[in-house]
Design an enzyme around this catalytic site. Structure first.
Site, PDB file in Angstrom:
ATOM      1  N   ASP A 408       0.849  -1.198   0.000  1.00  0.00           N
ATOM      2  CA  ASP A 408       0.000   0.000   0.000  1.00  0.00           C
ATOM      3  C   ASP A 408       0.885   1.248   0.000  1.00  0.00           C
ATOM      4  O   ASP A 408       2.093   1.160   0.224  1.00  0.00           O
ATOM      5  CB  ASP A 408      -0.898  -0.051   1.257  1.00  0.00           C
ATOM      6  CG  ASP A 408      -1.974   1.016   1.227  1.00  0.00           C
ATOM      7  OD1 ASP A 408      -2.421   1.379   0.125  1.00  0.00           O
ATOM      8  OD2 ASP A 408      -2.373   1.477   2.314  1.00  0.00           O
ATOM      9  N   GLU A 411       2.459   4.698  -4.244  1.00  0.00           N
ATOM     10  CA  GLU A 411       2.416   5.565  -5.450  1.00  0.00           C
ATOM     11  C   GLU A 411       3.758   6.241  -5.718  1.00  0.00           C
ATOM     12  O   GLU A 411       4.044   6.456  -6.894  1.00  0.00           O
ATOM     13  CB  GLU A 411       1.309   6.620  -5.283  1.00  0.00           C
ATOM     14  CG  GLU A 411      -0.097   6.043  -5.313  1.00  0.00           C
ATOM     15  CD  GLU A 411      -0.440   5.175  -4.088  1.00  0.00           C
ATOM     16  OE1 GLU A 411       0.101   5.466  -3.011  1.00  0.00           O
ATOM     17  OE2 GLU A 411      -1.202   4.222  -4.234  1.00  0.00           O
ATOM     18  N   ASP A 482      -9.201   3.557  -2.052  1.00  0.00           N
ATOM     19  CA  ASP A 482     -10.121   4.026  -1.002  1.00  0.00           C
ATOM     20  C   ASP A 482     -11.421   4.583  -1.564  1.00  0.00           C
ATOM     21  O   ASP A 482     -11.612   5.805  -1.666  1.00  0.00           O
ATOM     22  CB  ASP A 482      -9.408   5.080  -0.151  1.00  0.00           C
ATOM     23  CG  ASP A 482      -8.211   4.480   0.574  1.00  0.00           C
ATOM     24  OD1 ASP A 482      -8.065   3.236   0.563  1.00  0.00           O
ATOM     25  OD2 ASP A 482      -7.416   5.261   1.138  1.00  0.00           O
TER      26      ASP A 482
HETATM   27  C1  GLC Z   1      -4.732   3.346   2.763  1.00  0.00           C
HETATM   28  C2  GLC Z   1      -5.249   2.107   2.046  1.00  0.00           C
HETATM   29  C3  GLC Z   1      -6.294   1.433   2.899  1.00  0.00           C
HETATM   30  C4  GLC Z   1      -5.711   1.113   4.260  1.00  0.00           C
HETATM   31  C5  GLC Z   1      -5.183   2.362   4.918  1.00  0.00           C
HETATM   32  C6  GLC Z   1      -4.458   2.072   6.224  1.00  0.00           C
HETATM   33  O1  GLC Z   1      -5.720   4.290   2.860  1.00  0.00           O
HETATM   34  O2  GLC Z   1      -5.735   2.401   0.778  1.00  0.00           O
HETATM   35  O3  GLC Z   1      -6.774   0.287   2.276  1.00  0.00           O
HETATM   36  O4  GLC Z   1      -6.677   0.509   5.055  1.00  0.00           O
HETATM   37  O5  GLC Z   1      -4.264   3.018   4.057  1.00  0.00           O
HETATM   38  O6  GLC Z   1      -3.369   1.252   6.027  1.00  0.00           O
END
Ligand code: GLC
Length: 813
Positions: A408, A411, A482
């Site tokens: 995650d 980017e 998200d």
């Molecule tokens: C980001 C991710 C989400 C995750 C959050 C906390 O927003 O896209 O899926 O739960 O981070 O790690």
């Protein structure tokens, strides 16, 4: 008078933007033919035309005259033998011919036009503009045909037709994005153009921030270009879209077959902790008899968000917990963010600094940005040594039993925006700044993770990534980030995976139920009914939101969610076979209608994008609204079987299907063969002894079942089996097994042939089968057939041991 004219001219020059800021390619002065390409000297640039295959041509254009030597992140090395092509010169143009395509390059000025060998014009540079540059920026302007449509570009919002909009490729974190947000988390600079039902693709291999103007605000041209780097694009001829996607993924790679458990239902939230909470979630799944294979641990499992660590109070014994949950059929996937906390007492920070593995300012100082752990270093995944080190660190988590990784914030996302542009990356030894590395950061993080999972385990890797670039399909599944619990996002959860699928990424899905916000029970149920047919199927939720597990939204939601997840599990033999096909062809299993019916204009309508197909013959028409109980849907030509009612509908028409809350409209196209396994609570729960095939005979058709052990990589050594099922309209179903190196545990096949008249006799090979008087009677008799008069369906049950080396025919008379 003169003064007035002079003033007017001055005014015009001052007010009309000058396009002379762009320098155009100029004239083609000479051309040299090489083995695999033609080299043109243009007055303002260097230009090469490479023949990759007779139907794939690469165009490279560089204003400075020197092409980049760094290897592509997206395109795999081409090991194929050079392709024959001819190059001829006429007074006004050069012509390069491959036998399939003819590329004409005019001399004054240099413009490209691509024709079929038969002379049909497919794509050409805009006559006045063509290729251009302005400082470092490069662009290619193409003629826009009035009836041209565009699809692809990966993870983009809106419906699938990209015409009339401009898109940016710059991986961006936009929590709770809007329905028109652009750009989002990943960049796939590849699109498909379609005109007169013939398709070609263009892939621009440039990782800098780039733009795709698909005829936005004009009716003359479309253009694509990037802020820097070579203008390096591939023209990929179809004419079928499937061929374009297949060729594009031949260039950029294909998804590997995932482990079977990754096709099961997966449950996530930000965050399940402490350990007892994780165990409770697992117990609840089993208690409510809702199938589930995976539980995710979000950022709170770590010690102060230090990647590769555990919070010892919340998770005192990770290996013990994982082993216990494993015995109950759960895999644990942990989130892994790239930021390494800038903490001088933290081993990962110490090692990364000591070994020079982080991205740095040009003066050598490691860059720090703020994310969850506060100030953090960022591993330079474009460096081989960093990827290997990252893998070593992951191996410690793998040793504790972690089955897969969720990448995650790659980017890469920072509080407050982006990296400083001047930050340096290794770029595989070639050196580059953040502008070049940004869009491939997520790709290379997934690459590092994929290599680690392959190196430190004999099981198949599973990786989920948020950011990516063309080629990410080689390493990871991707979800759409998200989203929000709203109807708009329910629709996006259908459109976006479809767009990503035709852009080379087949293993995709959304946060089912919505990440942000709280869905109503009916919105949740509809989302589950969609998610059950998306390749990646995971429920997730933001922190601070009410619970969104299947039992948390009331009894109706719980029961209907159980039903649809159970159906997903019964369909796994079908889905797994379709995954296997997607991994071999690159063609996504979840497909927009127009991919299967390229010649049917109805399939391109935005309404027809609110339904899709899984494989060639299975139509899903999800209700993308929380209140509707009927679904308007389009059935292309042919006959269609209503999955639930068993009735047969004529195609080439829009129909309205009943869709009460407990039902998602599903249809089988004539010729369909869909296997269903036994219901299970998780993928390895039991050995399926029987496969039921739902068959809708009509004309000649065939379908291939794929089986292997579902976990290891032995299938790569040929340890798998394929079973081909062919039907013809005349009542013959033939079974053959071209590959049988894997011994399937399935002992019985039950073929239910829908829409059949009562048979006079049914035989299997030389044996005449006996009729049974009920489905139970048929099971008890082991082999035979049963005819259901009301449902007009004939079930034929046989032992799989009958299928030997030769093909076996079931004859219905
Ligand atoms: C980001 C991710 C989400 C995750 C959050 C906390 O927003 O896209 O899926 O739960 O981070 O790690």
């Amino acid at each position: 008078m003169r003064t007035i004219f002079a003033l007017a001219a001055l005014l015009i020059t001052l007010t009309v933007p000058s396009w002379a800021d762009f320098t155009f390619a100029g004239d083609a002065a000479s051309c040299t033919k090489h083995d695999t390409y033609a080299d043109f000297k243009l007055s303002n640039a260097a230009f090469q035309v490479h023949v990759i295959k007779p139907d794939i041509i690469r165009f490279r254009f560089n204003a400075g005259g020197k092409f980049s030597e760094a290897p592509s992140y997206a395109v795999r090395e081409n090991k194929a033998a050079p392709v024959q092509f001819s190059l001829s010169e006429k007074p006004e143009y050069y012509e390069l011919a491959t036998g399939t395509l003819t590329v004409r390059i005019t001399k004054k000025p240099c413009r490209v036009a691509i024709h079929t060998a038969g002379g049909t014009l497919l794509c050409e540079d805009e006559k006045s503009f063509g290729m251009a540059f302005d400082g470092g920026e490069v662009r290619c302007f193409k003629r826009l045909f009035p009836d041209e449509r565009f699809f692809g570009l990966g993870e983009k919002t809106g419906t699938l037709d990209r015409r009339g909009s401009q898109y940016t490729m710059w991986n961006s974190d936009f929590p709770s994005y809007t329905k028109k947000q652009d750009p989002l988390y990943s960049s796939i600079p590849f699109f498909i153009a379609e005109r007169d039902h013939q398709a070609y693709g263009i892939f621009m291999d440039n990782t800098y921030k780039s733009y795709f103007n698909m005829g936005a605000s004009n009716n003359r041209l479309y253009w694509f270009g990037a802020e820097k780097g070579d203008l390096d694009y591939y023209f990929i001829w179809g004419p079928s879209m499937k061929k374009v996607i297949s060729s594009y993924t031949e260039l950029t790679g294909r998804m590997e077959l995932p482990p079977l458990w990754a096709l099961g239902y997966q449950q996530s939230r930000w965050s399940y902790f402490p350990e007892e909470k994780v165990r409770e979630v697992a117990r609840s799944f089993r208690k409510h008899k809702i199938p589930c294979d995976v539980i995710y641990l979000d950022i709170d499992y770590m010690d102060g968000y230090r990647v590769f660590t555990w919070d010892k109070t919340r998770f005192p014994d990770p290996a013990g917990m994982i082993a216990d949950l494993g015995r109950d059929g759960f895999k644990i996937v942990t989130i892994i963010d790239p930021g390494v906390k800038a903490d001088s007492n933290y081993f990962a920070a110490q090692e990364g600094l000591a070994r020079d593995l982080f991205a740095k300012y040009p003066d050598g100082v490691p860059f720090q940005g703020q994310v969850w752990p506060s100030w953090a270093y960022f591993p330079d995944f474009t460096k081989k040594e960093t990827r290997a080190w990252w893998g070593e660190k992951l191996s410690a988590l793998m040793a504790q039993g972690i089955a897969g990784f969720w990448n995650d914030m790659n980017e890469p996302a920072l509080w407050g925006g982006n990296f400083i542009d001047i930050v340096r990356f290794d770029d595989n030894g070639h050196g580059a700044d953040h502008r070049k590395a940004h869009n491939v950061y997520g790709l290379e993080m997934a690459h590092a993770t994929f290599d680690a999972l392959n190196k430190y385990s004999d099981k198949r890797p599973f990786i989920l990534t948020r950011a990516g670039f063309s080629g990410t399909q080689r390493y990871a599944a991707m979800w759409t980030g998200d989203n929000v619990a709203s109807e708009d996002h329910l629709k996006l959860a259908c459109f976006m995976p479809l767009s990503m699928g035709i852009s080379g990424l087949p293993f995709v899905g959304s946060d089912v139920g919505g990440f942000d916000g709280c869905p109503s029970p009916s919105l949740y149920i509809r989302w589950m009914q969609l998610g059950a047919f998306t390749p990646f199927f995971r429920g997730h939720s933001c922190t601070g939101m009410p619970d969104k597990e299947p039992w948390a939204l009331g009894e109706t939601a719980r029961d209907l969610t159980r039903d649809i997840i159970t159906l997903r599990y019964r369909l796994l033999p079908f889905l797994y076979s379709e995954f296997s096909r997607a991994s071999k062809t690159g063609i996504p299993l979840m497909r927009p209608m127009f991919l299967n019916f390229q010649h049917d204009d109805e399939c391109y309508k935005p309404e027809a994008q609110e339904q899709f197909m899984v494989g060639d013959s299975f139509l899903v028409a999800p209700v993308l609204s929380e209140h509707e109980t009927a679904k308007k849907l389009y059935l292309p030509a042919g006959k269609w079987l209503d999955w639930w009612k068993g009735t047969i509908c004529e195609g080439k028409q829009w129909i309205t299907s009943d869709a009460p809350l407990h039902r998602v409209p599903l249809y089988l196209r004539e010729g369909a063969v869909v296997p269903l396994g036994e219901p299970m609570q998780f993928t390895g729960e039991k050995v399926s002894r029987e496969l039921e095939f739902k068959v809708f005979p009509g004309g000649e058709s065939s379908w291939e079942l794929y089986e292997d052990d579902g976990v290891t990589r032995r299938y790569k050594d040929g340890i798998f089996s394929t079973t081909a099922i062919k039907i013809n309209g005349k009542g013959t179903l033939t079974i053959s097994r071209p590959v049988s190196a894997y011994k399937s545990p399935v002992a019985f096949y039950a073929f239910t042939l829908c829409g059949m008249k009562k048979p006079r006799s049914v035989s299997c090979g030389a044996a005449v089968l006996s009729p049974a008087d009920s489905p139970q009677g048929l099971k008890a008799a082991k082999e035979g057939y049963f005819y259901d008069t009301e449902g007009a369906a004939l079930t034929v049950r046989i032992a799989t041991s009958r299928v030997g080396a030769a093909s076996l025919a079931i004859q219905v008379k």
